[in-house]
Write an enzyme that holds these catalytic residues in place. Structure first.
Site, PDB file in Angstrom:
ATOM      1  N   VAL A 183      13.983   9.721  11.100  1.00 25.95           N
ATOM      2  CA  VAL A 183      15.068   8.899  10.565  1.00 25.95           C
ATOM      3  C   VAL A 183      15.593   9.519   9.272  1.00 25.95           C
ATOM      4  O   VAL A 183      14.828  10.015   8.451  1.00 25.95           O
ATOM      5  CB  VAL A 183      14.584   7.461  10.288  1.00 25.95           C
ATOM      6  CG1 VAL A 183      15.757   6.565   9.901  1.00 25.95           C
ATOM      7  CG2 VAL A 183      13.875   6.890  11.513  1.00 25.95           C
ATOM      8  N   ARG A 201       2.385   6.254   8.054  1.00 28.08           N
ATOM      9  CA  ARG A 201       3.320   6.950   8.935  1.00 28.08           C
ATOM     10  C   ARG A 201       3.377   8.464   8.749  1.00 28.08           C
ATOM     11  O   ARG A 201       4.213   9.134   9.381  1.00 28.08           O
ATOM     12  CB  ARG A 201       4.724   6.382   8.752  1.00 28.08           C
ATOM     13  CG  ARG A 201       5.316   6.688   7.373  1.00 28.08           C
ATOM     14  CD  ARG A 201       6.816   6.426   7.350  1.00 28.08           C
ATOM     15  NE  ARG A 201       7.439   6.730   6.088  1.00 28.08           N
ATOM     16  CZ  ARG A 201       7.789   7.955   5.682  1.00 28.08           C
ATOM     17  NH1 ARG A 201       7.535   8.999   6.458  1.00 28.08           N
ATOM     18  NH2 ARG A 201       8.364   8.134   4.512  1.00 28.08           N
ATOM     19  N   VAL A 254       0.830  -1.209   0.000  1.00 26.84           N
ATOM     20  CA  VAL A 254       0.000   0.000   0.000  1.00 26.84           C
ATOM     21  C   VAL A 254       0.863   1.257   0.000  1.00 26.84           C
ATOM     22  O   VAL A 254       0.445   2.297  -0.507  1.00 26.84           O
ATOM     23  CB  VAL A 254      -0.986  -0.015   1.184  1.00 26.84           C
ATOM     24  CG1 VAL A 254      -0.256   0.169   2.517  1.00 26.84           C
ATOM     25  CG2 VAL A 254      -2.057   1.065   1.017  1.00 26.84           C
ATOM     26  N   GLN A 263      10.172   6.400  18.049  1.00 30.68           N
ATOM     27  CA  GLN A 263      11.278   6.780  17.187  1.00 30.68           C
ATOM     28  C   GLN A 263      11.214   8.245  16.787  1.00 30.68           C
ATOM     29  O   GLN A 263      10.146   8.810  16.567  1.00 30.68           O
ATOM     30  CB  GLN A 263      11.262   5.906  15.926  1.00 30.68           C
ATOM     31  CG  GLN A 263      12.419   6.151  14.985  1.00 30.68           C
ATOM     32  CD  GLN A 263      12.547   5.070  13.942  1.00 30.68           C
ATOM     33  OE1 GLN A 263      13.431   4.226  14.020  1.00 30.68           O
ATOM     34  NE2 GLN A 263      11.673   5.061  12.962  1.00 30.68           N
ATOM     35  N   LEU A 302      14.916  16.526   6.698  1.00 37.03           N
ATOM     36  CA  LEU A 302      16.296  16.496   6.214  1.00 37.03           C
ATOM     37  C   LEU A 302      16.355  16.030   4.763  1.00 37.03           C
ATOM     38  O   LEU A 302      17.099  16.595   3.944  1.00 37.03           O
ATOM     39  CB  LEU A 302      17.146  15.590   7.108  1.00 37.03           C
ATOM     40  CG  LEU A 302      18.623  15.483   6.743  1.00 37.03           C
ATOM     41  CD1 LEU A 302      19.281  16.848   6.651  1.00 37.03           C
ATOM     42  CD2 LEU A 302      19.356  14.599   7.749  1.00 37.03           C
ATOM     43  N   ASN A 306      -6.487   1.878   9.794  1.00 37.57           N
ATOM     44  CA  ASN A 306      -5.355   1.036   9.405  1.00 37.57           C
ATOM     45  C   ASN A 306      -4.416   0.806  10.581  1.00 37.57           C
ATOM     46  O   ASN A 306      -4.021  -0.336  10.870  1.00 37.57           O
ATOM     47  CB  ASN A 306      -4.590   1.687   8.253  1.00 37.57           C
ATOM     48  CG  ASN A 306      -3.410   0.842   7.788  1.00 37.57           C
ATOM     49  OD1 ASN A 306      -3.544  -0.070   6.999  1.00 37.57           O
ATOM     50  ND2 ASN A 306      -2.228   1.147   8.302  1.00 37.57           N
ATOM     51  N   SER A 323      -1.287  15.389  15.444  1.00 33.17           N
ATOM     52  CA  SER A 323      -2.004  15.090  14.201  1.00 33.17           C
ATOM     53  C   SER A 323      -2.835  13.834  14.426  1.00 33.17           C
ATOM     54  O   SER A 323      -2.657  13.115  15.418  1.00 33.17           O
ATOM     55  CB  SER A 323      -1.029  14.864  13.037  1.00 33.17           C
ATOM     56  OG  SER A 323      -0.360  13.621  13.194  1.00 33.17           O
ATOM     57  N   ASP A 353      -2.639  -8.135   3.819  1.00 32.91           N
ATOM     58  CA  ASP A 353      -2.892  -6.986   4.670  1.00 32.91           C
ATOM     59  C   ASP A 353      -3.060  -7.435   6.119  1.00 32.91           C
ATOM     60  O   ASP A 353      -3.829  -8.362   6.410  1.00 32.91           O
ATOM     61  CB  ASP A 353      -4.169  -6.286   4.188  1.00 32.91           C
ATOM     62  CG  ASP A 353      -4.329  -4.893   4.761  1.00 32.91           C
ATOM     63  OD1 ASP A 353      -3.752  -4.604   5.831  1.00 32.91           O
ATOM     64  OD2 ASP A 353      -5.054  -4.086   4.137  1.00 32.91           O
ATOM     65  N   TYR A 356       9.376  25.918   7.948  1.00 36.76           N
ATOM     66  CA  TYR A 356       8.035  26.294   8.378  1.00 36.76           C
ATOM     67  C   TYR A 356       8.121  27.271   9.550  1.00 36.76           C
ATOM     68  O   TYR A 356       8.650  26.933  10.619  1.00 36.76           O
ATOM     69  CB  TYR A 356       7.228  25.075   8.807  1.00 36.76           C
ATOM     70  CG  TYR A 356       6.907  24.093   7.694  1.00 36.76           C
ATOM     71  CD1 TYR A 356       7.181  24.376   6.352  1.00 36.76           C
ATOM     72  CD2 TYR A 356       6.329  22.863   7.989  1.00 36.76           C
ATOM     73  CE1 TYR A 356       6.884  23.478   5.348  1.00 36.76           C
ATOM     74  CE2 TYR A 356       6.025  21.947   6.985  1.00 36.76           C
ATOM     75  CZ  TYR A 356       6.299  22.254   5.670  1.00 36.76           C
ATOM     76  OH  TYR A 356       5.999  21.359   4.680  1.00 36.76           O
ATOM     77  N   TYR A 380      -2.506  11.200  12.735  1.00 40.60           N
ATOM     78  CA  TYR A 380      -1.529  10.121  12.687  1.00 40.60           C
ATOM     79  C   TYR A 380      -0.928   9.880  14.067  1.00 40.60           C
ATOM     80  O   TYR A 380      -0.871   8.746  14.565  1.00 40.60           O
ATOM     81  CB  TYR A 380      -0.421  10.439  11.681  1.00 40.60           C
ATOM     82  CG  TYR A 380       0.879   9.739  11.987  1.00 40.60           C
ATOM     83  CD1 TYR A 380       1.005   8.368  11.789  1.00 40.60           C
ATOM     84  CD2 TYR A 380       1.971  10.436  12.502  1.00 40.60           C
ATOM     85  CE1 TYR A 380       2.190   7.713  12.089  1.00 40.60           C
ATOM     86  CE2 TYR A 380       3.155   9.795  12.799  1.00 40.60           C
ATOM     87  CZ  TYR A 380       3.265   8.436  12.601  1.00 40.60           C
ATOM     88  OH  TYR A 380       4.431   7.797  12.910  1.00 40.60           O
TER      89      TYR A 380
END
Length: 419
Positions: free
Chosen positions: A211, A100, A34, A208, A239, A118, A179, A74, A255, A181
């Site tokens: 990355v 993510r 996906v 985390q 980055l 999800n 958010s 899935d 931003y 998420y």
């Protein structure tokens, strides 16, 4: 150890699967591809040309003689996942199989709902499957430092000891996600804590940071194993985006004031952290939390580092402050603890000048694949409905009319409607 990597075709999942395989673990990947579909939906593509997963796995076997099993399906399909668990019998599950991106979750109601369904239901399926068929299996779940938000006190690793009205207790650290998420990740954490308590299963929540990098020893073995590098405004990390903007001569889009501070780590440290969690599993009934990052920088810090790296490579890099499409503090206190993985033996890779040069060189190598219109923000946190539109490009620099948000601010818009 038998390790199942959920979302093994993705950025962290691919690097982790190869690393664990190289260390002698029996590895399987579960993926429904996906992530590649989201690229098609957004009209974006990874900067690096990644091959289909089947081709990547064949290359890995040819080079190393090691096989990585593949289960295509899935995690949301419980019967499929249950059957995969029964067949592979994992001792550890590494769970990367989630949407993510914070901007993706903030596009509109549909994307907020799909993100939470999800992520939350997928994690519940994993927890139920572990309890049903493999109760000794250790779940290692990728969380995010964004669960904590930016409180005006130090951020502990998952739990905090408090005193209230003369009584003391150790409680989950208060969460202030930014958010839909990040909210989904908070729900995951709560579900994991609850499931470990009632079912006496074991879990590690890896909160985390951001990355960076594409190169691990395994990925570097062959061009066919190259990892993805996202630079667009929805999935691209700051980055990555700055390095690509510098490579094509586009101003770095900071931003607001750029004081937003976050934890960062190298992809090589991500895979090592996961291995350390595998090798030293949580106890039965325990949901432990590790803050997984090695350094912290502000967005402006990162921009200035990329600017200096560009100068060293003979490239003039400008920094442009634009209205912040997110609802966040643009300057704030930030001090997050991250000692537990270091105590287990993590030896960090830090963001040195040489590593920045390497990232810049990758961006320059593939700059012909860059779509300069994909980096200006088009998702405004303040709006319940955002229409992402194609932007125009003049001289390699994305141009877009400001799209009104109805509250006096603006984000990059477009003149041409997306087809």
């Amino acid at each position: 150890m038998r390790v199942m990597v959920l979302g093994g075709d993705g950025y962290c999942g691919w690097a982790t699967a190869l690393y664990l395989s190289s260390k002698g673990h029996e590895v399987s990947i579960v993926d429904n591809f996906v992530r590649r579909q989201w690229d098609h939906e957004l009209g974006a593509q990874t900067l690096t040309p990644i091959l289909p997963l089947s081709d990547r796995l064949r290359t890995w076997t040819r080079l190393t003689g090691k096989n990585i099993d593949l289960f295509i399906g899935d995690v949301m399909d419980y019967e499929f996942f249950l059957a995969s668990m029964k067949q592979f019998e994992p001792e550890a599950i590494i769970h990367f199989a989630e949407q993510r991106s914070a901007p993706y979750s903030m596009i509109d109601r549909k994307h907020a709902v799909s993100t939470q369904v999800n992520n939350v239901v997928g994690t519940l399926n994993v927890l139920f499957a572990i309890r049903e068929v493999q109760p000794d299996c250790h779940l290692i779940k990728l969380g995010t430092m964004g669960e904590y938000g930016t409180p005006n006190i130090d951020i502990e690793e998952g739990y905090i000891e408090i005193e209230h009205n003369g009584r003391r207790d150790v409680l989950p650290y208060p969460k202030q996600p930014g958010s839909f998420y990040h909210l989904s990740k908070v729900h995951d954490s709560h579900n994991m804590m609850f499931a470990t308590k009632i079912w006496n299963i074991r879990a590690t929540d890896l909160n985390q940071g951001i990355v960076y990098g594409t190169i691990t020893d395994e990925v570097a073995m062959d061009e066919a194993l190259i990892n993805r590098l996202d630079y667009d405004e929805v999935f691209g990390t700051v980055l990555n985006r700055f390095c690509v903007q510098a490579a094509i001569g586009q101003p770095l889009t900071v931003y607001g004031k750029g004081g937003q501070t976050r934890g960062f780590l190298d992809i090589r440290d991500t895979v090592r952290c996961v291995e350390l969690a595998c090798l030293t599993p949580a106890k039965l009934g325990e949901c432990r939390v590790y803050n997984q990052f090695t350094e912290q920088f502000s967005v402006l810090d990162i921009a200035l580092k990329v600017q200096e790296a560009g100068k060293a490579l003979g490239t003039k890099v400008e920094v442009d402050h634009i209205p912040d499409p997110r609802v966040e503090a643009e300057q704030h206190y930030y001090n997050a603890k991250h000692s537990k993985l270091l105590d287990l033996g993590l030896k960090p890779h830090f963001l040195s000048d040489s590593l920045l040069d390497s990232l810049m060189n990758i961006a320059m190598k593939y700059k012909d694949r860059v779509d300069p219109t994909m980096m200006l923000p088009q998702v405004n946190w303040r709006e319940p409905r955002n229409t992402r539109r194609l932007q125009t490009s003049i001289g390699g620099v994305a141009k877009g009319a400001a799209s009104s948000t109805g509250n006096g601010s603006s984000v990059a818009g477009s003149r041409a409607k997306k087809g």
